[in-house]
Design a protein around this motif. Structure first.
Motif, PDB file in Angstrom:
ATOM      1  N   UNK A   1      -6.383  -8.788 -19.785  1.00 44.10           N
ATOM      2  CA  UNK A   1      -6.649  -8.278 -18.421  1.00 44.10           C
ATOM      3  C   UNK A   1      -5.862  -7.016 -18.148  1.00 44.10           C
ATOM      4  N   UNK A   2      -6.528  -6.059 -17.545  1.00 44.68           N
ATOM      5  CA  UNK A   2      -5.882  -4.808 -17.204  1.00 44.68           C
ATOM      6  C   UNK A   2      -5.091  -4.973 -15.913  1.00 44.68           C
ATOM      7  N   UNK A   3      -3.828  -4.581 -15.924  1.00 41.02           N
ATOM      8  CA  UNK A   3      -3.045  -4.724 -14.684  1.00 41.02           C
ATOM      9  C   UNK A   3      -3.565  -3.784 -13.602  1.00 41.02           C
TER      10      UNK A   3
ATOM     11  N   UNK B   1     -13.694   6.972  -5.100  1.00 45.69           N
ATOM     12  CA  UNK B   1     -13.293   6.656  -6.465  1.00 45.69           C
ATOM     13  C   UNK B   1     -12.021   5.811  -6.461  1.00 45.69           C
ATOM     14  N   UNK B   2     -11.887   4.970  -7.480  1.00 43.85           N
ATOM     15  CA  UNK B   2     -10.617   4.291  -7.723  1.00 43.85           C
ATOM     16  C   UNK B   2      -9.656   5.260  -8.398  1.00 43.85           C
ATOM     17  N   UNK B   3      -8.399   4.842  -8.531  1.00 43.02           N
ATOM     18  CA  UNK B   3      -7.427   5.748  -9.128  1.00 43.02           C
ATOM     19  C   UNK B   3      -7.730   6.051 -10.591  1.00 43.02           C
ATOM     20  N   UNK B   4      -8.314   5.099 -11.319  1.00 42.29           N
ATOM     21  CA  UNK B   4      -8.680   5.356 -12.709  1.00 42.29           C
ATOM     22  C   UNK B   4      -9.859   6.326 -12.791  1.00 42.29           C
ATOM     23  N   UNK B   5     -10.817   6.181 -11.890  1.00 40.07           N
ATOM     24  CA  UNK B   5     -11.952   7.101 -11.885  1.00 40.07           C
ATOM     25  C   UNK B   5     -11.528   8.508 -11.481  1.00 40.07           C
ATOM     26  N   UNK B   6     -10.584   8.604 -10.546  1.00 37.48           N
ATOM     27  CA  UNK B   6     -10.079   9.926 -10.156  1.00 37.48           C
ATOM     28  C   UNK B   6      -9.334  10.572 -11.315  1.00 37.48           C
ATOM     29  N   UNK B   7      -8.538   9.787 -12.035  1.00 33.66           N
ATOM     30  CA  UNK B   7      -7.811  10.339 -13.176  1.00 33.66           C
ATOM     31  C   UNK B   7      -8.769  10.845 -14.250  1.00 33.66           C
TER      32      UNK B   7
ATOM     33  N   UNK C   1      -0.122  -7.963  -4.457  1.00 34.18           N
ATOM     34  CA  UNK C   1      -1.020  -6.811  -4.478  1.00 34.18           C
ATOM     35  C   UNK C   1      -2.376  -7.256  -3.936  1.00 34.18           C
ATOM     36  N   UNK C   2      -2.869  -6.534  -2.954  1.00 37.03           N
ATOM     37  CA  UNK C   2      -4.132  -6.870  -2.307  1.00 37.03           C
ATOM     38  C   UNK C   2      -5.015  -5.622  -2.277  1.00 37.03           C
ATOM     39  N   UNK C   3      -6.318  -5.863  -2.364  1.00 40.91           N
ATOM     40  CA  UNK C   3      -7.263  -4.785  -2.122  1.00 40.91           C
ATOM     41  C   UNK C   3      -7.345  -4.566  -0.613  1.00 40.91           C
TER      42      UNK C   3
END
Length: 492
Positions: A279-281, A30-36, A407-409
């Motif tokens: 755009x979402x940061x 999960x990404x951090x938004x999905x985990x939250x 910032x990089x993936x």
């Protein structure tokens, strides 16, 4: 030999995907938004879980062993870091009362008994809460519509055109279709549309790109016969066929350059600036900074790490006082809560461990740039951290790291290898960066073909084929050498 049923006792090992194990794997990818969002659902579903509201402790003076990548640093790394850091040796001096806010009465906007507050400590609003919401495209056009048309029929037609408008500002429905649907004449609809073409922004309600640009040029009093001829040959402009454009417009190279520059200043989609989703940061999962003593310091971003804990006191009291049928429910919720807390901790440790190894292996990239990005695959990281490749793939998916270079993936640092003429391999991303740099630096009279780029790269030690260069060039959206020569022939 006799045939018949019989019983055998065998002992085997097999991996069973329990619900808890599936949950841990799901949290890992999960990404951090999905985990939250997942944690919020668990907080509502599980009465034994609660949010950890305790204040976070500051970063330690010395990082933990799994938070540091022990790499040599340049001599000026400590000086660069010390110049950007605030001094923390001594506390702040006594407050200057000239800069201290004194909550007063009505003069300061605080009225007793009116629900006002004498301080701003409890006000958790941000600047976004005070910003005026932007108007939508239809609201902006509706105001102009009410001021432009007095006739009820024309106003009804105009409102219908606004309802059919595309987000780009184009009207794709023909007048005959609209007339048949509304029971009126196509000429009346065209009269209304011609007036709405001058609405702000200019060029709305056009049927095609040519009409949209023509209205904007007419608004600037620049729609002369030569410009009209260019609008009639937009396909030549798209192909950068400047010779045929000069013949069609009857102008020389200097006039054509001015006309192309004028066209580029127009807006082909005047409605796209409205209703655009901001755009979402990107919120990085890992924070990275130079270590004054050498190497890099890595830490998890506390803003993206959900902090939950199990209410042990409430669970103990509930279990002792619960009935037999309720005790099974509470026991299940307690196990689920403990497993969730453990899974979140394991997820955080795994992300930090994988990110530290990526930083260690890509140290040259962080110090010198994209040209020094080395080839890296999942197997290399998996072998170094003693994990499976699938685990590393889940960890690096939708996870971001904030570095001094941006910032990089985490997936960005995994690139395929291209063989070198001297035995050393090169990263495909570094080769693409080199191709982009060569094209940006080429002169109008020295356009590099794909074969010329291959020769340059081979002289630099990259063994690459022409078709690979063409594939990378197309991926970078770089036109061919013929098209680039046409573009730079006339500076527009």
């Amino acid at each position: 030999m006799t045939l018949g049923p019989r019983l055998d006792l065998r002992q085997t090992q097999s991996l069973v995907m329990t619900p808890q194990l599936r949950q841990a794997i799901k949290l890992l990818q999960f990404s951090n938004m999905e985990v939250a969002a997942f944690v919020e659902e668990e907080l509502e579903r599980n009465p034994l879980l609660e949010r950890d509201e305790s204040p976070e402790s500051g970063p330690p003076e010395r990082p933990a062993p799994d938070q540091v990548a022990p790499l040599p640093a340049p001599a000026d790394a400590a000086e660069a870091v010390n110049s950007d850091c605030l001094p923390t040796e001594a506390p702040l001096e006594a407050p200057d009362y000239a800069e201290t806010y004194d909550p007063g009465g009505a003069g300061d906007g605080v009225m007793p008994g009116r629900g006002g507050s004498a301080s701003f400590e409890d006000d958790d609003r941000t600047i976004e809460d005070y910003a005026a919401p932007g108007r939508t495209l239809r609201e902006h056009l509706g105001e102009q519509l009410r001021l432009s048309f007095d006739d009820p029929t024309e106003r009804l037609i105009a409102a219908h055109l606004v309802a059919l408008l595309e987000p780009s500002g184009r009207l794709l429905v023909g007048n005959d279709t609209l007339a048949a649907a509304m029971g009126t004449d196509p000429e009346k609809i065209e009269r209304v549309r011609q007036r709405m073409l001058r609405f702000d922004p200019t060029g709305m309600f056009a049927h095609d790109l040519r009409e949209c640009l023509a209205v904007q040029l007419a608004e600037k009093n620049r729609l002369d016969p030569a410009m009209q001829a260019m609008l009639d040959n937009l396909e030549l402009l798209a192909r950068h066929d400047h010779k045929r454009l000069m013949a069609a417009c009857g102008v020389d190279a200097a006039d054509l350059a001015d006309m192309i520059a004028e066209i580029r200043r127009l807006d082909p989609k005047p409605g796209a600036s409205f209703d655009a989703t901001p755009p979402q940061p990107v919120m990085p999962d890992v924070l990275m900074r130079p270590d004054p003593e050498g190497g890099w310091l890595l830490e998890l971003n506390p803003e993206t790490m959900p902090r939950v804990l199990v209410n042990q006191g409430f669970s103990a009291q509930a279990l002792t006082r619960a009935k037999r049928e309720d005790r099974a429910f509470l026991t299940e919720k307690l196990q689920t809560a403990n497993w969730l807390v453990k899974s979140l901790q394991q997820r955080a440790q795994t992300i930090l461990k994988v990110a530290s190894e990526i930083v260690r292996q890509q140290d040259a990239f962080f110090r010198h740039g994209v040209g020094h990005l080395r080839p890296l695959i999942l197997r290399d990281i998996a072998a170094a951290v003693e994990m499976h490749e699938s685990t590393v793939s889940r960890v690096t998916a939708h996870k971001y790291i904030a570095t001094p270079r941006g910032i990089f993936e985490l997936k960005y640092f995994f690139t395929t290898a291209i063989a070198g003429t001297g035995g050393e391999s090169h990263s495909a991303e570094a080769v693409r960066h080199r191709i982009r740099a060569m094209v940006d630096a080429e002169k109008p009279d020295e356009i590099l073909s794909d074969d010329a780029i291959v020769l340059i790269l081979r002289r630099e030690g990259v063994d690459i084929a022409r078709r690979t260069v063409a594939k990378y060039r197309e991926a970078l959206r770089i036109p061919s050498s013929v098209q680039r020569k046409r573009e730079k022939a006339i500076p527009a």
